[in-house]
Design a protein around this motif. Structure first.
Motif, PDB file in Angstrom:
ATOM      1  N   HIS A   1     -12.023   8.170  -7.935  1.00  0.00           N
ATOM      2  CA  HIS A   1     -11.739   9.593  -7.413  1.00  0.00           C
ATOM      3  C   HIS A   1     -13.164   9.526  -6.527  1.00  0.00           C
ATOM      4  N   SER A   2     -12.752  10.041  -5.341  1.00  0.00           N
ATOM      5  CA  SER A   2     -13.792  10.241  -4.169  1.00  0.00           C
ATOM      6  C   SER A   2     -13.682  11.222  -3.240  1.00  0.00           C
ATOM      7  N   LEU A   3     -14.626  11.601  -2.495  1.00  0.00           N
ATOM      8  CA  LEU A   3     -14.876  12.534  -1.451  1.00  0.00           C
ATOM      9  C   LEU A   3     -14.379  11.833   0.045  1.00  0.00           C
ATOM     10  N   ASN A   4     -13.468  12.561   0.687  1.00  0.00           N
ATOM     11  CA  ASN A   4     -13.321  11.653   1.891  1.00  0.00           C
ATOM     12  C   ASN A   4     -14.534  11.277   2.900  1.00  0.00           C
ATOM     13  N   HIS A   5     -15.494  12.329   2.995  1.00  0.00           N
ATOM     14  CA  HIS A   5     -16.402  12.148   3.746  1.00  0.00           C
ATOM     15  C   HIS A   5     -17.554  11.095   3.377  1.00  0.00           C
ATOM     16  N   THR A   6     -17.389  10.729   2.065  1.00  0.00           N
ATOM     17  CA  THR A   6     -18.358   9.540   1.319  1.00  0.00           C
ATOM     18  C   THR A   6     -17.614   8.656   1.239  1.00  0.00           C
ATOM     19  N   ALA A   7     -16.255   8.430   1.704  1.00  0.00           N
ATOM     20  CA  ALA A   7     -15.444   7.029   1.568  1.00  0.00           C
ATOM     21  C   ALA A   7     -15.899   5.842   2.322  1.00  0.00           C
TER      22      ALA A   7
ATOM     23  N   LEU B   1       0.868  -1.012  -0.001  1.00  0.00           N
ATOM     24  CA  LEU B   1      -0.014   0.131   0.066  1.00  0.00           C
ATOM     25  C   LEU B   1       0.858   1.240   0.053  1.00  0.00           C
ATOM     26  N   ARG B   2       0.855   2.139  -1.073  1.00  0.00           N
ATOM     27  CA  ARG B   2       1.604   3.204  -1.319  1.00  0.00           C
ATOM     28  C   ARG B   2       0.453   4.414  -1.099  1.00  0.00           C
ATOM     29  N   THR B   3       0.817   5.148   0.275  1.00  0.00           N
ATOM     30  CA  THR B   3       0.198   6.563   0.514  1.00  0.00           C
ATOM     31  C   THR B   3       0.971   7.779  -0.026  1.00  0.00           C
ATOM     32  N   LEU B   4       0.487   8.741  -0.362  1.00  0.00           N
ATOM     33  CA  LEU B   4       0.859  10.374  -0.683  1.00  0.00           C
ATOM     34  C   LEU B   4      -0.111  11.190  -0.168  1.00  0.00           C
ATOM     35  N   ASP B   5       0.148  11.905   1.056  1.00  0.00           N
ATOM     36  CA  ASP B   5      -0.703  12.911   1.584  1.00  0.00           C
ATOM     37  C   ASP B   5      -0.506  14.191   1.182  1.00  0.00           C
ATOM     38  N   SER B   6      -0.990  14.806  -0.150  1.00  0.00           N
ATOM     39  CA  SER B   6      -0.491  16.067  -0.606  1.00  0.00           C
ATOM     40  C   SER B   6      -1.461  16.784  -1.221  1.00  0.00           C
ATOM     41  N   SER B   7      -2.563  17.015  -0.417  1.00  0.00           N
ATOM     42  CA  SER B   7      -3.601  17.516  -1.097  1.00  0.00           C
ATOM     43  C   SER B   7      -4.349  18.470   0.251  1.00  0.00           C
ATOM     44  N   GLU B   8      -4.854  19.676  -0.216  1.00  0.00           N
ATOM     45  CA  GLU B   8      -5.615  20.349   0.802  1.00  0.00           C
ATOM     46  C   GLU B   8      -7.195  20.360   0.708  1.00  0.00           C
ATOM     47  N   GLU B   9      -7.524  19.756  -0.213  1.00  0.00           N
ATOM     48  CA  GLU B   9      -8.938  19.194  -0.468  1.00  0.00           C
ATOM     49  C   GLU B   9      -9.111  17.828  -0.004  1.00  0.00           C
ATOM     50  N   ALA B  10     -10.257  17.768   0.589  1.00  0.00           N
ATOM     51  CA  ALA B  10     -10.759  16.737   1.429  1.00  0.00           C
ATOM     52  C   ALA B  10     -11.106  15.570   0.159  1.00  0.00           C
TER      53      ALA B  10
ATOM     54  N   VAL C   1      -5.034  12.208   2.550  1.00  0.00           N
ATOM     55  CA  VAL C   1      -5.020  10.914   3.139  1.00  0.00           C
ATOM     56  C   VAL C   1      -4.957  10.961   4.603  1.00  0.00           C
ATOM     57  N   THR C   2      -6.116  10.739   5.256  1.00  0.00           N
ATOM     58  CA  THR C   2      -6.151  10.828   6.731  1.00  0.00           C
ATOM     59  C   THR C   2      -6.319   9.386   7.425  1.00  0.00           C
ATOM     60  N   PRO C   3      -5.920   9.283   8.670  1.00  0.00           N
ATOM     61  CA  PRO C   3      -5.765   8.045   9.228  1.00  0.00           C
ATOM     62  C   PRO C   3      -7.021   7.377   8.971  1.00  0.00           C
ATOM     63  N   ASP C   4      -8.384   7.841   9.117  1.00  0.00           N
ATOM     64  CA  ASP C   4      -9.618   7.159   8.993  1.00  0.00           C
ATOM     65  C   ASP C   4      -9.880   6.551   7.448  1.00  0.00           C
ATOM     66  N   VAL C   5      -9.234   7.281   6.493  1.00  0.00           N
ATOM     67  CA  VAL C   5      -9.617   6.975   5.205  1.00  0.00           C
ATOM     68  C   VAL C   5      -8.501   5.861   4.815  1.00  0.00           C
ATOM     69  N   GLU C   6      -7.257   6.045   5.419  1.00  0.00           N
ATOM     70  CA  GLU C   6      -6.375   4.819   5.030  1.00  0.00           C
ATOM     71  C   GLU C   6      -7.014   3.208   6.018  1.00  0.00           C
ATOM     72  N   SER C   7      -7.411   3.455   7.011  1.00  0.00           N
ATOM     73  CA  SER C   7      -7.873   2.706   7.796  1.00  0.00           C
ATOM     74  C   SER C   7      -9.090   1.960   7.035  1.00  0.00           C
TER      75      SER C   7
ATOM     76  N   ASN D   1     -22.521  10.130  -4.306  1.00  0.00           N
ATOM     77  CA  ASN D   1     -21.460  10.366  -3.525  1.00  0.00           C
ATOM     78  C   ASN D   1     -20.243  11.095  -3.894  1.00  0.00           C
ATOM     79  N   GLY D   2     -20.497  11.606  -5.217  1.00  0.00           N
ATOM     80  CA  GLY D   2     -19.368  12.309  -5.738  1.00  0.00           C
ATOM     81  C   GLY D   2     -18.174  11.592  -6.058  1.00  0.00           C
ATOM     82  N   ALA D   3     -18.332  10.456  -6.524  1.00  0.00           N
ATOM     83  CA  ALA D   3     -17.267   9.558  -6.826  1.00  0.00           C
ATOM     84  C   ALA D   3     -17.140   9.245  -8.301  1.00  0.00           C
ATOM     85  N   TRP D   4     -16.012   8.855  -8.946  1.00  0.00           N
ATOM     86  CA  TRP D   4     -15.985   8.490 -10.519  1.00  0.00           C
ATOM     87  C   TRP D   4     -14.851   7.085 -10.548  1.00  0.00           C
ATOM     88  N   LEU D   5     -15.597   6.226 -11.179  1.00  0.00           N
ATOM     89  CA  LEU D   5     -14.667   5.094 -11.261  1.00  0.00           C
ATOM     90  C   LEU D   5     -14.363   4.566 -12.571  1.00  0.00           C
ATOM     91  N   LYS D   6     -13.521   3.984 -12.827  1.00  0.00           N
ATOM     92  CA  LYS D   6     -12.963   3.489 -14.323  1.00  0.00           C
ATOM     93  C   LYS D   6     -12.130   2.437 -14.170  1.00  0.00           C
TER      94      LYS D   6
END
Length: 292
Positions: free
Chosen positions: A106-112, A32-41, A208-214, A88-93
């Motif tokens: 692509h998704s929103l954190n609060h709808t993850a 699992l590779r994660t990169l936390d580099s965005s100000e938007e959720a 990438v928040t701890p909740d989203v990663e978990s 839920n504001g998501a896009w999948l391909k």
């Protein structure tokens, strides 16, 4: 007034600096590779399998397998899956290529919490409904028929046979009849033999928040715990195929062989670079929230 006679000054190219990513090995052996580099959720989830169209042995069937994943799972229709993602504001391909398969979300954190488990079901338990499959086959066959009439397509096929050789898998031409003859049983076999039997590399970038990663970790474990149908293959071997560069070089350097040992490493790092660059919420501004 714009001066078109004087060339602009050429400045030096600054050193390119890319953000560092974190990598960890899950208990199931998946990286699992994660990169936390965005100000938007928002987040971009990429799941990469080390096998694709050529490795499947049936490009027409495997292409349909990948494209059919969002068309229904766990008793839900493709429309229901699409409605959940869109609401839920998501896009999948899903992108099947020659030697790899990439699923992008692509998704929103609060709808993850609603989207990630659905993606897990799409990966682990697709239904491959007959009606949707028939529609996709007719559409694919029609597109292939139109494409095959174009000079650019015909030139590409001739070039492949010249580079790879007429008997090489990469030189095989998928015809409309190949697409129309695909059966639902083939999709189930390829899904089990490739997507469930091979461990993917997972990339998560954005906020990438701890909740989203978990939540993602739990989703991955749920996918791996999916039981395979009795008698299905538990592992899919990927044949080593010579690249066109190697084939051409072999004409003048007969002893040269393809450096296969680092191929998967470079392939994984290429997607890591993509993860580093694709962290801005461009997809929200374009309004691409529905399933493509």
């Amino acid at each position: 007034m714009l001066d078109r006679l004087t060339a602009p000054a050429v400045s030096g190219f600054p050193r390119l600096s890319l953000p560092e990513f974190n990598e960890k090995l899950l208990p199931d052996g998946i990286r699992l590779r994660t990169l936390d580099s965005s100000e938007e959720a928002v987040t971009r989830l990429s799941v990469l399998w080390p096998a694709g169209l050529i490795d499947s042995g049936s490009p027409a069937a495997y292409g349909l397998t990948a494209n059919m994943l969002p068309e229904g799972c766990c008793g839900m229709s493709g429309k229901e899956v699409s409605d959940i993602l869109e609401s839920n504001g998501a896009w999948l391909k899903v992108f099947p290529s020659q030697h790899s398969t990439l699923l992008v979300l692509h998704s929103l954190n609060h709808t993850a919490p609603r989207v990630f488990p659905l993606v897990g079901k799409i990966i682990s338990a697709p239904d491959f409904p007959e009606e949707a499959l028939d529609t996709l086959k007719k559409k694919g066959a029609a597109e292939k028929e139109i494409a095959s009439r174009k000079p650019s397509y015909q030139a590409t096929m001739i070039a492949r046979q010249t580079l790879y050789g007429p008997k090489h898998p990469l030189a095989k031409v998928v015809t409309p009849d190949d697409i129309l003859s695909v059966r639902r049983e083939e999709l189930s076999r390829l899904h089990s033999g490739i997507m469930l039997a091979n461990k993917p590399v997972v990339f998560l970038s954005g906020k990438v928040t701890p909740d989203v990663e978990s939540l993602l970790t739990d989703t991955i474990r749920a996918i791996l715990s999916t039981s395979r149908p009795p008698g299905e293959s538990t592992r899919h071997s990927t044949p080593r195929l010579p690249s066109p560069t190697t084939r051409l070089a072999a004409k003048t350097c007969p002893n040269r062989s393809r450096p296969e040992s680092g191929y998967r490493f470079r392939q994984s790092n290429a997607h890591t670079l993509t993860m580093r660059l694709c962290v801005s919420p461009w997809w929200l501004s374009e309004g691409t929230s529905a399933v493509a």
